[in-house]
Write an enzyme that holds these catalytic residues in place. Sequence first.
Site, PDB file in Angstrom:
ATOM      1  N   ASP A 125      -1.840  -1.022   6.019  1.00 52.45           N
ATOM      2  CA  ASP A 125      -1.945  -0.343   7.141  1.00 52.45           C
ATOM      3  C   ASP A 125      -3.513  -0.158   7.663  1.00 52.45           C
ATOM      4  O   ASP A 125      -3.789  -0.085   8.945  1.00 52.45           O
ATOM      5  CB  ASP A 125      -1.239   0.900   7.404  1.00 52.45           C
ATOM      6  N   ASP A 151       0.984  -1.034   0.045  1.00 51.21           N
ATOM      7  CA  ASP A 151       0.028  -0.075  -0.004  1.00 51.21           C
ATOM      8  C   ASP A 151       0.694   1.130   0.002  1.00 51.21           C
ATOM      9  O   ASP A 151       2.041   1.067   0.199  1.00 51.21           O
ATOM     10  CB  ASP A 151      -0.826   0.035   1.290  1.00 51.21           C
ATOM     11  N   ASP A 206      -0.059   5.137   1.086  1.00 53.99           N
ATOM     12  CA  ASP A 206      -0.226   6.038   2.358  1.00 53.99           C
ATOM     13  C   ASP A 206      -0.377   5.251   3.642  1.00 53.99           C
ATOM     14  O   ASP A 206      -1.418   4.346   3.804  1.00 53.99           O
ATOM     15  CB  ASP A 206      -1.719   6.798   2.132  1.00 53.99           C
TER      16      ASP A 206
END
Length: 206
Positions: free
Chosen positions: A173, A20, A22
């Site tokens: 996250d 991922d 961000d």
Amino acid sequence: MTRDRLDHVDVGVLDAVLFDMDGTLLDSYPVVERCWTEVAVRHGLDPASVLAMIHGVPADYSLRRLFPEASAEFIAAEFDRLLDRECEVTDGVRALPGAHELIAWLDERRTPWAVVTSAVPRLAWVRLRAAGFEPTVLVTPLDTARGKPAPDPFLEGARRLGVPIERCLAVEDSPGGLESARASGALVVEVGPDGVSLVDLLGRLR
């Protein structure tokens, strides 16, 4: 307590890594939350409630959830306004600790990796370059029929790298991103405040 810890990572079965963007490779949360707070204030919404639902999924998905009765034209206009603002604000975008070292380690071993993000290409490249990353494979919401939390983005990342998804490590996250990664069939590691650090992940892979 997250189930996606390091003790289940078997480096012997990993052929590629899907990151991922961000909150995983780079920190843009202050920028993201500043821009979405502006959206909330502009429309008289509670900023805290808005910020609780927008991480890890495409912006248009979040806008449709926030304004379920709105027209397609309204959503498109809000999306364009938000995108322009997010591309303007790059102060504070930075690589997370261990990110560059982990990428360098993968490159040294010729382990393919991709970035799988909910940001559209224009915004993704602005942030990646601000943080010093130049991925050769970038999967955005424009590349799949369904974005996160559906599994399609990670499946597309694996396809573009030419690696079976079950031999890919997905590093995420956010709740929506983790749902997507788990559904894809990849091995998943959660990073961030509720997970592990990229420094610890590199140590495990080594």
